[in-house]
Write an enzyme that holds these catalytic residues in place. Structure first.
Site, PDB file in Angstrom:
ATOM      1  N   CYS A 115       0.818  -1.220   0.000  1.00  0.00           N
ATOM      2  CA  CYS A 115       0.000   0.000   0.000  1.00  0.00           C
ATOM      3  C   CYS A 115       0.850   1.267   0.000  1.00  0.00           C
ATOM      4  O   CYS A 115       0.369   2.337  -0.381  1.00  0.00           O
ATOM      5  CB  CYS A 115      -0.948   0.006   1.189  1.00  0.00           C
ATOM      6  SG  CYS A 115      -2.138  -1.338   1.104  1.00  0.00           S
ATOM      7  N   HIS A 251      -3.293   7.644   1.880  1.00  0.00           N
ATOM      8  CA  HIS A 251      -3.689   6.304   1.427  1.00  0.00           C
ATOM      9  C   HIS A 251      -5.121   6.081   1.897  1.00  0.00           C
ATOM     10  O   HIS A 251      -5.469   6.390   3.042  1.00  0.00           O
ATOM     11  CB  HIS A 251      -2.741   5.266   2.027  1.00  0.00           C
ATOM     12  CG  HIS A 251      -3.178   3.848   1.791  1.00  0.00           C
ATOM     13  ND1 HIS A 251      -3.594   3.408   0.566  1.00  0.00           N
ATOM     14  CD2 HIS A 251      -3.265   2.787   2.636  1.00  0.00           C
ATOM     15  CE1 HIS A 251      -3.922   2.125   0.662  1.00  0.00           C
ATOM     16  NE2 HIS A 251      -3.730   1.728   1.904  1.00  0.00           N
ATOM     17  N   ASN A 281     -10.051   0.275  -0.594  1.00  0.00           N
ATOM     18  CA  ASN A 281      -8.592   0.303  -0.499  1.00  0.00           C
ATOM     19  C   ASN A 281      -8.004  -0.304  -1.774  1.00  0.00           C
ATOM     20  O   ASN A 281      -8.113  -1.507  -1.992  1.00  0.00           O
ATOM     21  CB  ASN A 281      -8.168  -0.485   0.739  1.00  0.00           C
ATOM     22  CG  ASN A 281      -6.667  -0.471   0.967  1.00  0.00           C
ATOM     23  OD1 ASN A 281      -5.904  -0.093   0.085  1.00  0.00           O
ATOM     24  ND2 ASN A 281      -6.255  -0.898   2.153  1.00  0.00           N
TER      25      ASN A 281
HETATM   26  O1  UT7 Z   1      -3.930  -0.692   3.234  1.00  0.00           O
HETATM   27  C1  UT7 Z   1      -3.093  -1.325   4.144  1.00  0.00           C
HETATM   28  C2  UT7 Z   1      -3.381  -0.860   5.489  1.00  0.00           C
HETATM   29  N1  UT7 Z   1      -4.576  -1.452   5.965  1.00  0.00           N
HETATM   30  C3  UT7 Z   1      -5.320  -0.782   6.819  1.00  0.00           C
HETATM   31  O2  UT7 Z   1      -4.997   0.352   7.115  1.00  0.00           O
HETATM   32  C4  UT7 Z   1      -6.474  -1.447   7.482  1.00  0.00           C
HETATM   33  C5  UT7 Z   1      -6.426  -1.184   8.949  1.00  0.00           C
HETATM   34  N2  UT7 Z   1      -7.500  -1.764   9.705  1.00  0.00           N
HETATM   35  C6  UT7 Z   1      -8.793  -1.352   9.566  1.00  0.00           C
HETATM   36  O3  UT7 Z   1      -9.119  -0.554   8.722  1.00  0.00           O
HETATM   37  C7  UT7 Z   1      -9.788  -1.886  10.547  1.00  0.00           C
HETATM   38  O4  UT7 Z   1      -9.122  -2.585  11.570  1.00  0.00           O
HETATM   39  C8  UT7 Z   1     -10.862  -2.808   9.918  1.00  0.00           C
HETATM   40  C9  UT7 Z   1     -11.820  -2.005   9.059  1.00  0.00           C
HETATM   41  C10 UT7 Z   1     -10.181  -3.881   9.123  1.00  0.00           C
HETATM   42  C11 UT7 Z   1     -11.677  -3.479  11.019  1.00  0.00           C
HETATM   43  O5  UT7 Z   1     -12.236  -2.503  11.881  1.00  0.00           O
HETATM   44  P1  UT7 Z   1     -12.114  -2.683  13.461  1.00  0.00           P
HETATM   45  O6  UT7 Z   1     -12.878  -1.582  14.069  1.00  0.00           O
HETATM   46  O7  UT7 Z   1     -10.642  -2.752  13.764  1.00  0.00           O
HETATM   47  O8  UT7 Z   1     -12.871  -4.030  13.726  1.00  0.00           O
HETATM   48  P2  UT7 Z   1     -12.304  -5.376  14.382  1.00  0.00           P
HETATM   49  O9  UT7 Z   1     -11.338  -6.048  13.477  1.00  0.00           O
HETATM   50  O10 UT7 Z   1     -11.856  -5.035  15.747  1.00  0.00           O
HETATM   51  O11 UT7 Z   1     -13.627  -6.233  14.436  1.00  0.00           O
HETATM   52  C12 UT7 Z   1     -14.748  -5.838  15.220  1.00  0.00           C
HETATM   53  C13 UT7 Z   1     -15.824  -6.889  15.094  1.00  0.00           C
HETATM   54  C14 UT7 Z   1     -15.315  -8.312  15.274  1.00  0.00           C
HETATM   55  O12 UT7 Z   1     -16.289  -9.016  15.991  1.00  0.00           O
HETATM   56  P3  UT7 Z   1     -16.090  -9.307  17.568  1.00  0.00           P
HETATM   57  O13 UT7 Z   1     -14.811 -10.085  17.644  1.00  0.00           O
HETATM   58  O14 UT7 Z   1     -15.992  -7.958  18.191  1.00  0.00           O
HETATM   59  O15 UT7 Z   1     -17.318 -10.064  17.906  1.00  0.00           O
HETATM   60  C15 UT7 Z   1     -15.237  -8.872  13.880  1.00  0.00           C
HETATM   61  O16 UT7 Z   1     -15.431 -10.250  13.825  1.00  0.00           O
HETATM   62  O17 UT7 Z   1     -16.380  -6.851  13.754  1.00  0.00           O
HETATM   63  C16 UT7 Z   1     -16.388  -8.168  13.207  1.00  0.00           C
HETATM   64  N3  UT7 Z   1     -16.232  -8.041  11.754  1.00  0.00           N
HETATM   65  C17 UT7 Z   1     -17.276  -7.848  10.934  1.00  0.00           C
HETATM   66  N4  UT7 Z   1     -18.601  -7.748  11.150  1.00  0.00           N
HETATM   67  C18 UT7 Z   1     -19.382  -7.525  10.087  1.00  0.00           C
HETATM   68  C19 UT7 Z   1     -15.092  -8.077  11.023  1.00  0.00           C
HETATM   69  N5  UT7 Z   1     -15.381  -7.900   9.737  1.00  0.00           N
HETATM   70  C20 UT7 Z   1     -16.718  -7.748   9.646  1.00  0.00           C
HETATM   71  C21 UT7 Z   1     -17.596  -7.537   8.559  1.00  0.00           C
HETATM   72  N6  UT7 Z   1     -18.926  -7.433   8.838  1.00  0.00           N
HETATM   73  N7  UT7 Z   1     -17.168  -7.399   7.285  1.00  0.00           N
END
Ligand code: UT7
Length: 324
Positions: A115, A251, A281
Site C-alpha cells: 500500500c 492512502h 482500499n
Molecule cells: O492498506 C493497508 C493498510 N490497511 C489498513 O490500514 C487497514 C487497517 N484496519 C482497519 O481498517 C480496521 O481494523 C478494519 C476495518 C479492518 C476493522 O475494523 P475494526 O474496528 O478494527 O474491527 P475489528 O477487526 O476489531 O472487528 C470488530 C468486530 C469483530 O467481531 P467481535 O470479535 O468484536 O465479535 C469482527 O469479527 O467486527 C467483526 N467483523 C465484521 N462484522 C461484520 C469483522 N469484519 C466484519 C464484517 N462485517 N465485514
C-alpha cells in the site's frame, strides 16, 4: 542556487466499469452495509472484469496522464510502476505498460511496497530526476486486489478494490526554496518484523498465489501511530509547516485512520482528499487515484502544497511532500 525538482505535469486514472456496492457482500457473507460503512468509510469499490489486468488499467491511466501533460510516450525516459498484483511473475507490469504505450526507449520496472508502493515509487522517481538520470518519468500505482481476496473472510474482502492512477513528473529547475514546485521531501520506512500483520499467504517460491491476510486492528494501530509522524518528518524536511499544507492526500484504507491522522497533524478534514467511499482500499493505486480525482474535482490546484502518506504490508510506510 537552483535545484532540479520532479514537478507534476499530468495526472490520470482508470477505474474498472464494474462498481460493487457494500450490500453485494450481504448476499454471501455475514456482514452489512452499515458495518462496512461505519468501520471503514467504504460504500462501494470497483472490480476488474475478466481479462482486465493491472497493466491494462495502468496503460489507460498512463494515457490519461500523458494527455493532460500534452506529452507522448516518446517524451518519457522511464516508467516506474508500484504494484503487488503484477499480471505475471515476470516481466514487470511496467515493461508491459511501456510496450502497451508504444515506448521503444527508456527503462521500466516495478516497485513493490504494497500500500506504500506509490510513495516509494515517487521517492525513486525523484532520486532519478534530481540526479539528472531522467528528465521525464511516468509513475504509476495499479492493482487488482480483487484477485487475491479470500471471499470467505469478511474481515478483509469487503475492504479492497481495483484501479490505477498515473502521474507524469518532469525535471524543472527551481530556486531551491520551500515554495518550489515539485517533490520537496520524502520519508520512507519499513520494518519486516511486522510481516504477519498483513501479507499474502502464497507466492512464486511457495508455488501458490495465496490470499490476503490481515490483523486489521493491529495494522490500524500502527497506521494511526506512524502516518502522522512520517508526514511531520517530511514536512519539516521540506521547510514547510502544517499550516502551509493545502491538502493531505492519504492512502485510502479507512476513513477513521484518515481522520485521526489529519487530527494528529492539526489539519481540518476539509483539507483532506477523501475517495475511500468510492474506491475502497486500492493499495498502491489509492494515492494516485486520490490525486487524480482531487484534480478532477477542482480541489487540488497549481501551487498547492500536498502531503501524501501511506502504510501497508511489510510493514512499509512513508510520505512525500510536493507542491502541485
Ligand atoms: O492498506 C493497508 C493498510 N490497511 C489498513 O490500514 C487497514 C487497517 N484496519 C482497519 O481498517 C480496521 O481494523 C478494519 C476495518 C479492518 C476493522 O475494523 P475494526 O474496528 O478494527 O474491527 P475489528 O477487526 O476489531 O472487528 C470488530 C468486530 C469483530 O467481531 P467481535 O470479535 O468484536 O465479535 C469482527 O469479527 O467486527 C467483526 N467483523 C465484521 N462484522 C461484520 C469483522 N469484519 C466484519 C464484517 N462485517 N465485514
Amino acid at each position: 542556487m537552483t535545484v532540479l525538482r520532479a514537478v507534476p505535469v499530468g495526472i490520470g486514472h482508470y477505474l474498472p466499469q464494474r462498481v460493487v456496492p457494500n450490500d453485494w457482500f450481504e448476499t454471501f457473507l455475514d456482514t452489512s452495509d452499515e458495518w462496512i460503512r461505519s468501520r471503514s468509510g467504504i460504500e462501494r469499490r470497483h472490480f476488474a472484469s475478466e481479462g482486465e489486468t493491472t497493466s491494462s488499467m495502468a496503460i489507460a491511466a498512463a494515457r490519461a496522464a500523458l494527455d493532460m501533460a500534452g506529452l507522448t510516450p516518446a517524451d518519457l525516459d522511464g516508467v516506474i510502476l508500484a504494484t503487488s498484483t503484477a499480471d505475471l511473475t515476470f516481466p514487470s507490469a511496467a515493461t508491459m505498460v511501456q510496450a502497451g504505450l508504444g515506448m521503444d526507449r527508456g527503462f521500466a520496472f516495478d516497485v513493490q511496497a504494497v500500500c506504500a508502493g506509490f510513495i516509494f515509487a515517487l521517492s525513486t522517481a525523484q532520486a532519478y530526476i534530481a540526479s539528472g538520470q531522467a528528465r521525464r518519468l511516468l509513475v504509476i500505482g495499479a492493482e487488482t486486489f480483487s484477485r487475491i481476496m479470500d471471499w470467505e473472510d469478511r474481515s478483509t474482502c469487503v475492504l479492497f478494490g481495483d484501479g490505477a492512477g498515473a502521474l507524469v513528473l518532469e525535471a524543472q529547475d527551481q530556486p531551491g526554496e520551500p515554495t518550489d514546485r515539485g517533490i520537496l521531501a520524502t520519508d520512507l520506512h519499513s520494518d519486516g518484523r511486522f510481516r504477519d500483520l498483513l501479507y499474502v499467504d502464497g507466492g512464486v517460491s511457495t508455488q501458490s498465489t495465496g490470499v490476503l491476510k490481515m490483523e486489521g486492528r493491529e495494522v490500524f494501530r500502527h497506521a494511526v501511530e506512524k502516518l502522522a509522524e512520517t508526514a511531520h518528518t517530511a514536512l519539516e524536511r521540506s521547510g514547510n509547516r502544517a499550516e502551509d499544507v493545502a491538502w493531505i492526500v492519504p492512502h485510502q484504507a479507512n476513513l477513521r485512520i484518515i481522520t485521526r491522522t489529519a487530527q494528529k497533524m492539526g489539519i481540518d478534514m476539509d483539507r483532506v482528499i477523501v475517495t475511500v467511499q468510492d474506491h475502497g482500499n486500492t493499495s498502491a493505486a489509492s494515492i494516485p487515484l486520490a490525486l487524480s480525482v482531487g484534480v478532477e474535482r477542482g480541489q487540488i490546484k497549481r501551487g498547492d502544497l500536498l502531503v501524501a502518506e501511506a502504510i501497508g504490508g511489510g510493514l512499509a510506510w512513508g510520505s512525500v511532500v510536493l507542491r502541485w
